[in-house]
Design a protein around this motif. Sequence first.
Motif, PDB file in Angstrom:
ATOM      1  N   THR A   1      12.242  12.303  -9.242  1.00  0.00           N
ATOM      2  CA  THR A   1      11.275  11.372  -9.837  1.00  0.00           C
ATOM      3  C   THR A   1      11.828   9.948  -9.876  1.00  0.00           C
ATOM      4  O   THR A   1      11.145   9.004  -9.464  1.00  0.00           O
TER       5      THR A   1
ATOM      6  N   THR B   1       0.839  -1.207   0.000  1.00  0.00           N
ATOM      7  CA  THR B   1       0.000   0.000   0.000  1.00  0.00           C
ATOM      8  C   THR B   1       0.869   1.251   0.000  1.00  0.00           C
ATOM      9  O   THR B   1       0.617   2.190  -0.778  1.00  0.00           O
TER      10      THR B   1
ATOM     11  N   VAL C   1       1.146   4.474  -2.635  1.00  0.00           N
ATOM     12  CA  VAL C   1       0.933   5.859  -2.182  1.00  0.00           C
ATOM     13  C   VAL C   1       1.953   6.793  -2.840  1.00  0.00           C
ATOM     14  O   VAL C   1       1.665   7.965  -3.099  1.00  0.00           O
ATOM     15  N   HIS C   2       3.140   6.264  -3.144  1.00  0.00           N
ATOM     16  CA  HIS C   2       4.167   7.081  -3.794  1.00  0.00           C
ATOM     17  C   HIS C   2       3.705   7.630  -5.146  1.00  0.00           C
ATOM     18  O   HIS C   2       4.235   8.632  -5.611  1.00  0.00           O
ATOM     19  N   LEU C   3       2.728   6.986  -5.754  1.00  0.00           N
ATOM     20  CA  LEU C   3       2.228   7.450  -7.051  1.00  0.00           C
ATOM     21  C   LEU C   3       1.626   8.846  -6.979  1.00  0.00           C
ATOM     22  O   LEU C   3       1.650   9.580  -7.973  1.00  0.00           O
ATOM     23  N   ILE C   4       1.090   9.212  -5.822  1.00  0.00           N
ATOM     24  CA  ILE C   4       0.448  10.531  -5.703  1.00  0.00           C
ATOM     25  C   ILE C   4       1.429  11.641  -5.314  1.00  0.00           C
ATOM     26  O   ILE C   4       1.071  12.807  -5.334  1.00  0.00           O
ATOM     27  N   PHE C   5       2.658  11.284  -4.961  1.00  0.00           N
ATOM     28  CA  PHE C   5       3.613  12.281  -4.488  1.00  0.00           C
ATOM     29  C   PHE C   5       3.793  13.469  -5.436  1.00  0.00           C
ATOM     30  O   PHE C   5       3.703  14.614  -4.997  1.00  0.00           O
TER      31      PHE C   5
ATOM     32  N   LYS D   1       3.092  18.938  -5.443  1.00  0.00           N
ATOM     33  CA  LYS D   1       3.207  19.966  -6.485  1.00  0.00           C
ATOM     34  C   LYS D   1       4.622  20.047  -7.059  1.00  0.00           C
ATOM     35  O   LYS D   1       5.216  21.117  -7.184  1.00  0.00           O
TER      36      LYS D   1
ATOM     37  N   LYS E   1       1.946  14.908  -7.671  1.00  0.00           N
ATOM     38  CA  LYS E   1       0.809  15.831  -7.710  1.00  0.00           C
ATOM     39  C   LYS E   1       0.546  16.445  -6.331  1.00  0.00           C
ATOM     40  O   LYS E   1       0.369  17.660  -6.210  1.00  0.00           O
ATOM     41  N   TYR E   2       0.540  15.618  -5.299  1.00  0.00           N
ATOM     42  CA  TYR E   2       0.245  16.103  -3.946  1.00  0.00           C
ATOM     43  C   TYR E   2       1.257  17.152  -3.492  1.00  0.00           C
ATOM     44  O   TYR E   2       0.894  18.167  -2.909  1.00  0.00           O
TER      45      TYR E   2
ATOM     46  N   THR F   1      12.283   8.479  -6.323  1.00  0.00           N
ATOM     47  CA  THR F   1      10.982   8.151  -5.742  1.00  0.00           C
ATOM     48  C   THR F   1      10.444   6.856  -6.335  1.00  0.00           C
ATOM     49  O   THR F   1       9.910   6.010  -5.617  1.00  0.00           O
TER      50      THR F   1
END
Length: 131
Positions: free
Chosen positions: A44, A14, A18-22, A27, A24-25, A47
């Motif tokens: 990038t 999980t 969650v790292h996939l949203i880093f 910015k 965008k979240y 990560t």
Amino acid sequence: MQIHFHIIGILLVTLAFVHLIFPKYFKWKEDLKPLTLINRQMMTVHTFFIALVVFLMGLLCLTSSSDLVETKLGKTISLGLAIFWSLRLLTQFFGYSAKLWKGKAFETVVHIFFTGLWIYLSLIFWMNYLR
């Protein structure tokens, strides 16, 4: 002990996703613009590889829990993971400024949650190695 490895496996898989949203979240498109190309791409790429390693740790725990508990190699792997997650726990306090979370409700909850997670991971891997 194996149940803990299954729980850890689910948590780590999980966490990897969650790292996939880093980007965008956090910015990154705007915030990393002033950086050189190499520094932007390192954020990038690193990560991605952190997420990949966390995912693979999770898969290992899900698919090989009995090997981790019952074999010498499993104990040795547990030692490595215990050191890794213990260092991550220390980084929670000494690698990040408290200014990032103190006085901010959501960030404080996230800080406490991940502190608990790093403690849990560290303890289980140390316990497995030492028993």
